[in-house]
Design a protein around this motif. Structure first.
Motif, PDB file in Angstrom:
ATOM      1  N   SER A  32       3.610 -13.196  44.714  1.00 16.90           N
ATOM      2  CA  SER A  32       3.722 -11.895  45.364  1.00 16.90           C
ATOM      3  C   SER A  32       4.158 -10.845  44.364  1.00 16.90           C
ATOM      4  O   SER A  32       4.508 -11.141  43.211  1.00 16.90           O
ATOM      5  CB  SER A  32       4.740 -11.971  46.510  1.00 16.90           C
ATOM      6  N   ASN A  33       4.176  -9.624  44.843  1.00 17.18           N
ATOM      7  CA  ASN A  33       4.630  -8.495  44.017  1.00 17.18           C
ATOM      8  C   ASN A  33       6.008  -8.002  44.450  1.00 17.18           C
ATOM      9  O   ASN A  33       6.397  -6.873  44.149  1.00 17.18           O
ATOM     10  CB  ASN A  33       3.620  -7.346  44.119  1.00 17.18           C
ATOM     11  N   VAL A  34       6.738  -8.834  45.195  1.00 15.29           N
ATOM     12  CA  VAL A  34       8.085  -8.457  45.629  1.00 15.29           C
ATOM     13  C   VAL A  34       8.947  -8.187  44.409  1.00 15.29           C
ATOM     14  O   VAL A  34       8.948  -8.968  43.446  1.00 15.29           O
ATOM     15  CB  VAL A  34       8.714  -9.586  46.477  1.00 15.29           C
ATOM     16  N   THR A  94      11.788 -11.446  35.527  1.00 18.82           N
ATOM     17  CA  THR A  94      10.681 -10.590  35.070  1.00 18.82           C
ATOM     18  C   THR A  94       9.840 -11.322  34.035  1.00 18.82           C
ATOM     19  O   THR A  94       8.595 -11.304  34.094  1.00 18.82           O
ATOM     20  CB  THR A  94      11.235  -9.285  34.489  1.00 18.82           C
ATOM     21  N   GLU A  95      10.516 -11.969  33.073  1.00 21.57           N
ATOM     22  CA  GLU A  95       9.785 -12.700  32.037  1.00 21.57           C
ATOM     23  C   GLU A  95       8.964 -13.831  32.652  1.00 21.57           C
ATOM     24  O   GLU A  95       7.820 -14.084  32.250  1.00 21.57           O
ATOM     25  CB  GLU A  95      10.779 -13.274  31.005  1.00 21.57           C
ATOM     26  N   TYR A  96       9.548 -14.539  33.636  1.00 15.42           N
ATOM     27  CA  TYR A  96       8.833 -15.640  34.304  1.00 15.42           C
ATOM     28  C   TYR A  96       7.586 -15.109  34.994  1.00 15.42           C
ATOM     29  O   TYR A  96       6.499 -15.706  34.902  1.00 15.42           O
ATOM     30  CB  TYR A  96       9.764 -16.312  35.308  1.00 15.42           C
ATOM     31  N   ARG A  97       7.706 -13.953  35.706  1.00 21.79           N
ATOM     32  CA  ARG A  97       6.552 -13.402  36.430  1.00 21.79           C
ATOM     33  C   ARG A  97       5.469 -12.970  35.447  1.00 21.79           C
ATOM     34  O   ARG A  97       4.277 -13.275  35.652  1.00 21.79           O
ATOM     35  CB  ARG A  97       7.000 -12.229  37.287  1.00 21.79           C
ATOM     36  N   GLU A  98       5.869 -12.282  34.386  1.00 24.76           N
ATOM     37  CA  GLU A  98       4.875 -11.789  33.414  1.00 24.76           C
ATOM     38  C   GLU A  98       4.117 -12.954  32.778  1.00 24.76           C
ATOM     39  O   GLU A  98       2.904 -12.903  32.600  1.00 24.76           O
ATOM     40  CB  GLU A  98       5.574 -10.958  32.328  1.00 24.76           C
ATOM     41  N   GLU A  99       4.839 -14.024  32.468  1.00 24.31           N
ATOM     42  CA  GLU A  99       4.198 -15.192  31.849  1.00 24.31           C
ATOM     43  C   GLU A  99       3.161 -15.803  32.766  1.00 24.31           C
ATOM     44  O   GLU A  99       2.058 -16.164  32.345  1.00 24.31           O
ATOM     45  CB  GLU A  99       5.262 -16.219  31.478  1.00 24.31           C
TER      46      GLU A  99
END
Length: 531
Positions: A489-491, A521-526
């Motif tokens: 998601s984008n939450v 944030t780093e986890y989502r970007e990866e």
């Protein structure tokens, strides 16, 4: 003839000379057919006397220097099982006396010694020795079996399972080849009693009742006696006593009441012959005991009278009963409730009047209740209370509803008991609870209550089975769900924190980085790049 027989030999053991002297002069030994062959001041001296004189009866103080009376008995009985021990004890030594009875003593009497009481005790001891002597020829045929093996054998036949014992060909000419009948002795309110007793008290009470029955059977013509279910014993009688069935049953009830203060009821079968018929007459005697619940009080119930009481023949749904037993044994709630519905259909199809319908439900309930006893999952449940509810209802649907509700409650409690005994089931249930509530402010107290365990016991068991501490598992659940939200998601990150149980987004970020090595944030970007 008895005057010409050899007298039974008695050894006196006591460290008080005055007691030894009084015993020798106050008891009419010759009249009792007994003779004193020795005396000893302690257990050590008694061991030597026993080897030299081979007594039949030993009258001993329970507390003595060097070797006490109980130690003496434990040393001697394994080599001389027929030896009769009578103990003398003080008022403060009741626990020793009870231990002595448990280990095989014949009886005990308190100081100061009542000589008349001792005379009566010696008469009973003499009767036992006479009986043992008369039965020596009969006992030769069963010396290849221990008492436990013989009882197991009779129980197997009673259960209708003779296959494991077919090699015992000598039984073909046993005393059961002649006509006999069966009496089933069952303690009343056994479930309530066992709820009050400790495990040790239960063993002592059952041992006491068995001793009472064995003593009684020696002088009342019983062919055999053996325990069957807990709180239940089977006695077999020759058909020659058939006319006195009710009197025998009443004597059994009175004897148990007199010596143990416990109430029991007795169900007695018709006569039959052959050891293979034990499994046929047991249900008859057991079913006669169903009348105990109609009468509301202890009594003797004869199978012939029970069978004659019904004014019409009713086909008993045996297959339905077996299926219900299986559903309870496997704790299958859905199956049990479905089978109760089938019972209702069966009763309607038979067009049974209310008294017969109620009788069938009571008989079925007794059988099913005993399954809970065998599972050892019942608490203080009252089957008499169930019968009272049924008796006060006027329609089949109402009666069946009470049955279903009661047995459903009992099965649910059995589930809880079974789960409580299964650590893995407990922890799996707790893990499911945490996985459903990880986003809340879970406390270890709350989860321990779900497990129905103390906090310390819960912590130990949870770590042992899951490999996590409580906090580690909660954090694991929260991090796994946080990762899923971030990937799917984008939450916003600060909005993810309360969704997984953290009110402070900064603290959530610290915990997440410690668990994954990356910030949210780093986890989502990866994972966005990988996608």
């Amino acid at each position: 003839m008895k005057e010409q027989q050899e007298k039974y030999k008695v050894l006196l053991v006591d460290d008080e000379p005055i007691i030894l002297r009084s015993l020798k002069v106050a008891i009419p030994w010759d009249e009792l057919g007994l003779s004193i062959v020795g005396e000893a001041k302690n257990g050590e001296a008694a061991l030597q006397q026993i080897q030299q004189t081979a007594p039949h009866i030993i009258i001993s103080d329970i507390r003595m220097p060097v070797i006490d009376g109980i130690t003496l008995m434990k040393e001697v009985l394994p080599r001389s099982a027929k030896l009769i021990f009578i103990f003398i004890s003080g008022y403060g030594e009741f626990e020793y006396a009870r231990e002595a009875l448990r280990l095989g003593a014949f009886d005990y009497l308190l100081k100061p010694i009542d000589h008349d009481e001792l005379v009566e005790m010696l008469k009973r001891a003499r009767e036992r020795l006479d009986r043992q002597k008369e039965n020596e020829q009969l006992m030769l045929s069963v010396q290849t079996l221990s008492l436990l093996a013989r009882e197991r054998m009779l129980a197997e036949f009673t259960l209708g399972n003779p296959r494991p014992l077919q090699h015992l060909a000598w039984l073909e000419n046993s005393e059961l080849e002649g006509e006999y009948f069966m009496a089933v002795v069952r303690l009343d309110d056994y479930a309530a009693l066992t709820a009050q007793w400790s495990a040790e008290e239960k063993r002592l009470w059952l041992f006491a009742v068995r001793n009472i029955l064995e003593e009684w059977s020696l002088t009342n013509g019983a062919l055999s006696i053996f325990p069957f279910y807990n709180g239940e014993w089977i006695l077999l009688f020759p058909a020659s006593l058939n006319d006195g069935k009710r009197e025998l049953g009443e004597q059994l009830i009175a004897g148990i009441k007199r010596y143990s203060k416990l109430n029991c009821s007795v169900g007695i079968s018709r006569s039959t012959s052959g050891i293979d018929q034990l499994s046929t007459v047991y249900p008859l005697a057991s079913q006669a005991l169903y009348q105990r619940f109609y009468s509301g009080q202890a009594g003797v119930f004869l199978e012939e009278e029970t069978a004659a009481a019904g004014n019409r023949e009713v086909q008993y749904p045996k297959e339905l009963e077996l299926s219900l037993i299986e559903s309870i044994r496997t704790l299958n709630m859905e199956r049990m409730l479905t089978l109760f519905d089938e019972m209702s259909v069966f009763i309607e199809a038979q067009s049974l009047p209310q008294p017969l319908a109620e009788r069938l439900m009571i008989e079925m309930s007794v059988v099913l209740y005993r399954q809970f006893e065998h599972l050892n999952t019942h608490n203080d449940w009252s089957i008499e209370g169930l019968f009272s509810k049924l008796n006060g209802l006027g329609t089949l649907p109402d009666m069946m509803n009470v049955l279903k509700t009661t047995f459903r409650d009992w099965l649910e409690q059995s589930h809880k008991t079974a789960a409580r005994e299964d650590g893995r089931s407990i922890i799996e249930k707790v893990q499911r609870y945490i996985e459903s509530n990880y986003h809340k402010d879970l406390s270890i107290e709350e989860v321990s209550e779900v497990a129905d365990l103390s906090i310390s016991h819960f912590c130990t068991l949870f770590k042992q089975i899951s490999g996590y501490t409580f906090l580690e598992f909660v954090t694991h659940c929260r991090m796994e769900n946080a990762k899923y939200i971030l990937r799917s998601s984008n939450v916003k990150v600060y909005q993810v924190a309360p969704l997984v149980g953290y009110q402070d987004p900064r603290y959530f970020t610290q915990v997440f980085k410690k668990a994954t090595g990356k910030t949210p944030t780093e986890y989502r970007e990866e994972h966005v790049k990988q996608a």
